[in-house]
Design an enzyme around this catalytic site. Structure first.
Site, PDB file in Angstrom:
ATOM      1  N   ASP A  63       0.812  -1.214   0.000  1.00 14.70           N
ATOM      2  CA  ASP A  63       0.000   0.000   0.000  1.00 14.70           C
ATOM      3  C   ASP A  63       0.847   1.266   0.000  1.00 14.70           C
ATOM      4  O   ASP A  63       0.455   2.288  -0.561  1.00 14.70           O
ATOM      5  CB  ASP A  63      -0.935   0.011   1.218  1.00 14.70           C
ATOM      6  CG  ASP A  63      -2.143  -0.887   1.014  1.00 14.70           C
ATOM      7  OD1 ASP A  63      -2.038  -1.844   0.227  1.00 14.70           O
ATOM      8  OD2 ASP A  63      -3.188  -0.634   1.630  1.00 14.70           O
ATOM      9  N   CYS A  86       1.159  -8.205   5.317  1.00 21.15           N
ATOM     10  CA  CYS A  86       0.795  -6.805   5.094  1.00 21.15           C
ATOM     11  C   CYS A  86      -0.694  -6.596   4.857  1.00 21.15           C
ATOM     12  O   CYS A  86      -1.488  -7.507   4.958  1.00 21.15           O
ATOM     13  CB  CYS A  86       1.665  -6.212   4.001  1.00 21.15           C
ATOM     14  SG  CYS A  86       3.352  -5.898   4.608  1.00 21.15           S
ATOM     15  N   ASP A  87      -1.029  -5.364   4.475  1.00 23.01           N
ATOM     16  CA  ASP A  87      -2.355  -4.789   4.685  1.00 23.01           C
ATOM     17  C   ASP A  87      -3.541  -5.633   4.219  1.00 23.01           C
ATOM     18  O   ASP A  87      -4.474  -5.844   4.968  1.00 23.01           O
ATOM     19  CB  ASP A  87      -2.431  -3.418   4.015  1.00 23.01           C
ATOM     20  CG  ASP A  87      -1.531  -2.394   4.684  1.00 23.01           C
ATOM     21  OD1 ASP A  87      -0.540  -2.803   5.308  1.00 23.01           O
ATOM     22  OD2 ASP A  87      -1.807  -1.190   4.582  1.00 23.01           O
ATOM     23  N   LYS A  88      -3.555  -6.073   2.975  1.00 19.81           N
ATOM     24  CA  LYS A  88      -4.720  -6.800   2.464  1.00 19.81           C
ATOM     25  C   LYS A  88      -4.509  -8.302   2.468  1.00 19.81           C
ATOM     26  O   LYS A  88      -5.445  -9.054   2.201  1.00 19.81           O
ATOM     27  CB  LYS A  88      -5.058  -6.340   1.039  1.00 19.81           C
ATOM     28  CG  LYS A  88      -5.264  -4.854   0.904  1.00 19.81           C
ATOM     29  CD  LYS A  88      -6.322  -4.336   1.875  1.00 19.81           C
ATOM     30  CE  LYS A  88      -6.346  -2.830   1.919  1.00 19.81           C
ATOM     31  NZ  LYS A  88      -5.091  -2.225   2.398  1.00 19.81           N
ATOM     32  N   SER A 122      -4.943   5.138   5.519  1.00 18.42           N
ATOM     33  CA  SER A 122      -3.849   4.251   5.886  1.00 18.42           C
ATOM     34  C   SER A 122      -3.824   4.098   7.399  1.00 18.42           C
ATOM     35  O   SER A 122      -4.250   4.993   8.139  1.00 18.42           O
ATOM     36  CB  SER A 122      -2.524   4.845   5.404  1.00 18.42           C
ATOM     37  OG  SER A 122      -1.437   4.291   6.093  1.00 18.42           O
TER      38      SER A 122
END
EC number: 4.2.1.9
Length: 616
Positions: A81, A122-124, A517
């Site tokens: 991201d 990480c994010d997703k 974020s």
């Protein structure tokens, strides 16, 4: 007694072709009948949180094989991201969550795997794998790549801690010299691992602990530390035990839907509020709950946010503490221990180790445990050496941070705030709610009223902020950036960071149907639902309209009469095919993104696909 799913492809004469192909992967007669366990890795050289995962799947696989299973590894995609931020690449970030969930389902069901170990970070990636796990409902253990060490540099004769957000802010601040900006950039992200603050990746990896689907230490033990290796070794052994318990003993308590129950989701959200986690976690927990067929909604989150205090404050809400400091204070289990002593948790839950919450706390809470090995694990600290290698150092803090009055993690009596770190606001243009990370909001602006400056894209807002068109007292509104309207619900880290760069971090508000974020702080209100592209009233706001924000009373109000809003809605509908679309925005949207947008729901539903459109 459930039959091994893999038996579909390994037993019977009519499966001779499938067995022939399995043999070509290295399987032998002795393997047919053993559980086939998918090692779901997410190694990529694009993402610092995943760059060190290449060999970790093999590490898990070796333990699975030694424990009597057959390990088969595959990879998912992983979007960074931070690298995708601030340009068209961010349109792809949230949709990648659904692709990851689907790809895991496709691989596991196509090959009839019996169980999974999910190596995420990480994010997703963690949310996508979580959604798939609850959708498939076969035994699973999550083990993430771990957090990055905090950056450190010397400015004005003082050593300060840094992270990605500092690099963004200083890079856009005209008052910062080129040399200082360069120094911060080079120091902000020193190692492999997920970015070092309580951003989305680390928040989600902490929440898998609270859901019971990962081991103690998963959310906070540094990616670089040698102790983290044990989590991978344990995961490989333990998944075989869970798999055999379910398939050979008919023990459904080994299944993820029975571990990540409604009570566990409530505990995870309670943790999230107490630690001031990323607002994205709300989106992902709502989505995961739907996959688990659990009735967990914005209403549940709102109720919890009104009674849970903030017991932990971490970057970006403060520069004093990063994930390495959370770990030193006892990690996720340390926060859960304080919440349990405050009577705020459901105790009748179990984790993948088979431990109840009280048993987990007795064994792993640094304030309770008598186990020196556990205390030693929580003393695992940073080395301060640039590296992309996992398990490359074994530095330790001299002591634990067990100061619950003034340390990183606080007791109820010494909470940072009696109100938690996340809140749900409702109002006449957020009828289904919106989210604010209160942990990052200065007390002076918990109540804020100002005129709207309306932008129909993140790019236009950034141009206005950096061009000096946004001034103190303004409420920046960025719309048509929701799941459908963007499409893809972009993160607004650049606008919020640039407000700080321009000295407006405590003087303006930003409201959007997009998202933020995990690195965002300030009066940043996102996930406005319904989104503009779905006919939400955020699409009716005009320049100069007064907007009143009241976080203590959970309100957000457009100070325009109902009659005027009705007239504006009528005018919007009169645009026909152009209704509820941006008036002046040129954006190239690929077929893949249009396909995503055609099924996307608003943020209050987790931005998942609308099953009703598919007859489901």
């Amino acid at each position: 007694m459930p039959k091994y799913r893999s038996a579909t492809t390994t037993h019977g004469r009519n499966m001779a072709g499938a067995r022939a192909l399995w043999r070509a992967t290295g399987m032998t007669d002795a393997d047919f009948g053993k559980p086939i366990i998918a090692v779901v890795n997410s190694f990529t050289q694009f993402v610092p949180g995943h760059v060190h995962l290449r060999d970790l799947g093999k590490l898990v696989a070796e333990q699975i094989e030694a424990a009597g299973g057959v390990a088969k590894e595959f990879n998912t995609i992983a979007v960074d991201d931070g690298i995708a931020m601030g340009h068209g690449g961010m349109l792809y970030s949230l949709p990648s969550r659904e692709l990851i969930a689907d790809s895991v389902e496709y691989m596991v069901n196509a090959h009839c795997a019996d169980a999974m170990v999910c190596i995420s970070n990480c994010d997703k990636i963690t949310p996508g794998m979580l959604m798939a796990s609850l959708r498939l409902n076969i035994p699973v253990i999550f083990v993430s790549g771990g957090p990055m060490e905090a950056g450190k540099t010397k400015l004005s004769d003082r050593i300060i801690k840094l992270d990605l957000v500092d690099a963004m802010i200083q890079g856009a601040d005209p008052k910062v010299s080129d040399s200082q900006s360069d120094q911060v950039e080079r120091s902000a992200c020193p190692t492999c691992g997920s970015c070092s603050g309580m951003f989305t990746a680390n928040s989600m990896n902490c929440l898998t602990e609270a859901l019971g689907l990962s081991q103690p230490g998963n959310g906070s033990l540094l990616a670089t530390h040698a102790d983290r290796k044990q989590l991978f070794l344990n995961a490989g052994k333990r998944i075989v035990e869970l798999t055999k318990r379910y398939y050979e003993q008919n023990d459904e308590s080994a299944l993820p839907r029975n571990i990540a129950s409604k009570a566990a989701f409530e505990n995870a959200m309670t943790l999230d509020i107490a630690m001031g986690g990323s607002t994205n976690t709300v989106l992902h927990l709502l989505a995961a709950a739907q996959e688990a067929e659990i009735d967990f909604t914005m209403s549940d989150i709102d109720k919890l946010s009104r009674k849970v205090p903030q017991l932990c404050k971490v970057a970006p809400s403060t520069q004093k503490y990063h994930m390495e400091d959370v770990h030193r204070a006892g990690g996720v289990i340390g926060i859960l221990g304080e919440l349990d002593r405050a009577g705020l948790l459901n105790r009748d839950v179990k984790n993948v180790l088979g431990l109840t919450l009280p048993q987990t706390l007795e064994q792993y809470d640094v304030m309770l445990t008598q186990d020196d090995a556990v205390k030693n694990m929580f003393r695992a600290g940073p080395a301060g050496i640039r590296t992309t290698q996992a398990f490359s150092q074994d530095c330790r803090w001299d002591s634990l941070d067990d100061d619950r009055a003034n340390g990183c993690i606080r007791s109820l009596e010494h909470a940072y705030s009696k109100d938690g770190g996340l809140a749900v606001l409702y109002g006449n243009f957020a009828e289904n709610g919106c989210i604010v990370k209160t942990a990052g909001v200065d007390d002076s602006i918990l109540k804020f009223t100002g005129p709207a400056k309306v932008y129909e894209s993140q790019d236009d807002a950034v141009e206005a902020i950096l061009g000096g068109k946004v001034v103190a007292g303004d409420v920046v509104v960025i719309r048509y950036e929701g799941p459908k309207g963007g499409p893809g619900m972009q993160e607004m880290l650049y606008p919020t960071s640039f407000l700080k760069s321009m000295g407006l971090g405590k003087a303006c508000a930003l409201i959007t149907d997009g998202r933020f974020s995990g690195g965002t702080s300030g009066l940043s209100i996102g996930h406005v639902s319904p989104e503009a592209a779905s006919g939400g009233s955020i699409g009716l706001i005009e320049d100069g309209d007064l907007i009143a924000i009241d976080i203590p009373n959970r309100g957000i109000q457009l100070q325009v009469s109902d009659a005027e809003l009705a007239a504006r809605r009528e005018a919007q509908e009169a645009r026909g095919d152009k209704a509820w679309t941006p008036k002046n925005r040129e954006r190239q949207v690929s077929f893949a993104l249009r396909a995503y947008a055609s099924l996307a729901t608003s943020a209050d539903k987790g931005a998942v696909r609308d099953k009703s459109k598919l007859g489901g």
